[in-house]
Enzyme design. Structure first.
Site, PDB file in Angstrom:
ATOM      1  CB  VAL A  55      -0.913   0.018   1.242  1.00 37.61           C
ATOM      2  CG1 VAL A  55      -1.739   1.287   1.271  1.00 37.61           C
ATOM      3  CG2 VAL A  55      -1.819  -1.203   1.230  1.00 37.61           C
ATOM      4  N   PRO A  56       0.830   2.023  -1.073  1.00 40.76           N
ATOM      5  CG  PRO A  56       0.128   3.093  -3.041  1.00 40.76           C
ATOM      6  CD  PRO A  56      -0.078   1.857  -2.212  1.00 40.76           C
ATOM      7  CB  CYS A  57       1.008   4.693   3.357  1.00 39.94           C
ATOM      8  SG  CYS A  57       2.552   3.850   3.662  1.00 39.94           S
ATOM      9  CG  HIS A  58       4.967   6.630  -0.796  1.00 42.42           C
ATOM     10  ND1 HIS A  58       4.959   5.256  -0.791  1.00 42.42           N
ATOM     11  CD2 HIS A  58       5.015   7.013  -2.091  1.00 42.42           C
ATOM     12  CE1 HIS A  58       5.012   4.844  -2.065  1.00 42.42           C
ATOM     13  NE2 HIS A  58       5.035   5.881  -2.862  1.00 42.42           N
ATOM     14  NE  ARG A  59       2.141   6.093  -5.648  1.00 40.39           N
ATOM     15  CZ  ARG A  59       1.969   5.004  -6.383  1.00 40.39           C
ATOM     16  NH1 ARG A  59       0.776   4.483  -6.522  1.00 40.39           N
ATOM     17  NH2 ARG A  59       2.975   4.454  -6.987  1.00 40.39           N
TER      18      ARG A  59
END
Length: 109
Positions: A55-59
């Site tokens: 999950v690209p939580c940095h986005r």
DNA sequence: AACCTGACGGACA
DNA sequence: CTGTCCGCCAGGT
């Protein structure tokens, strides 16, 4: 010991996973998609993020287009890394560290 | 069940 | 502009 994600968290991860590469989204947008009026709940889910690289939580950034937090912190080397990563993905930043509005993805589904 | 916390947001001084 | 307060909702203890 790990725990299975709740229905709420699953929705959050699913929404975040929908963000296309080179774009970012906001906590409020995610909150709206998952059906809750609290961005804080979303932040908690992302902070727990059991699917780290999945999950690209940095986005996910704050509504003010400023980078929120990362890896449990609001400032520090982790945030710097997050910024670099986003730039690497094609997200443009303002001189003040503000994300370009054109790179913000607000509509899901 | 009760209380506290939080990667937030918006209003206000 | 910064700092403070309140509201919001779900999770953890």
């Amino acid at each position: 010991m790990q725990r299975e994600p709740t229905a709420f968290e699953s929705r959050v991860y699913d929404a975040v996973n929908m963000i296309p590469r080179g774009k970012v989204s906001t906590y409020s947008a995610i909150a709206k998609v998952v059906g809750c009026g609290s961005t804080r709940a979303v932040g908690q889910a992302l902070r727990r993020n059991p699917f780290a690289p999945e999950v690209p939580c940095h986005r996910v950034i704050s509504t003010s287009l400023r980078i929120g937090g990362f890896n449990g912190t609001l400032e520090g080397p982790d945030i710097e890394r997050k910024r670099r990563l986003l730039i690497k993905e094609g997200v443009e930043f303002d001189a003040s560290g503000i994300v370009a509005p054109q790179c913000v993805y607000l509509e899901f589904d």
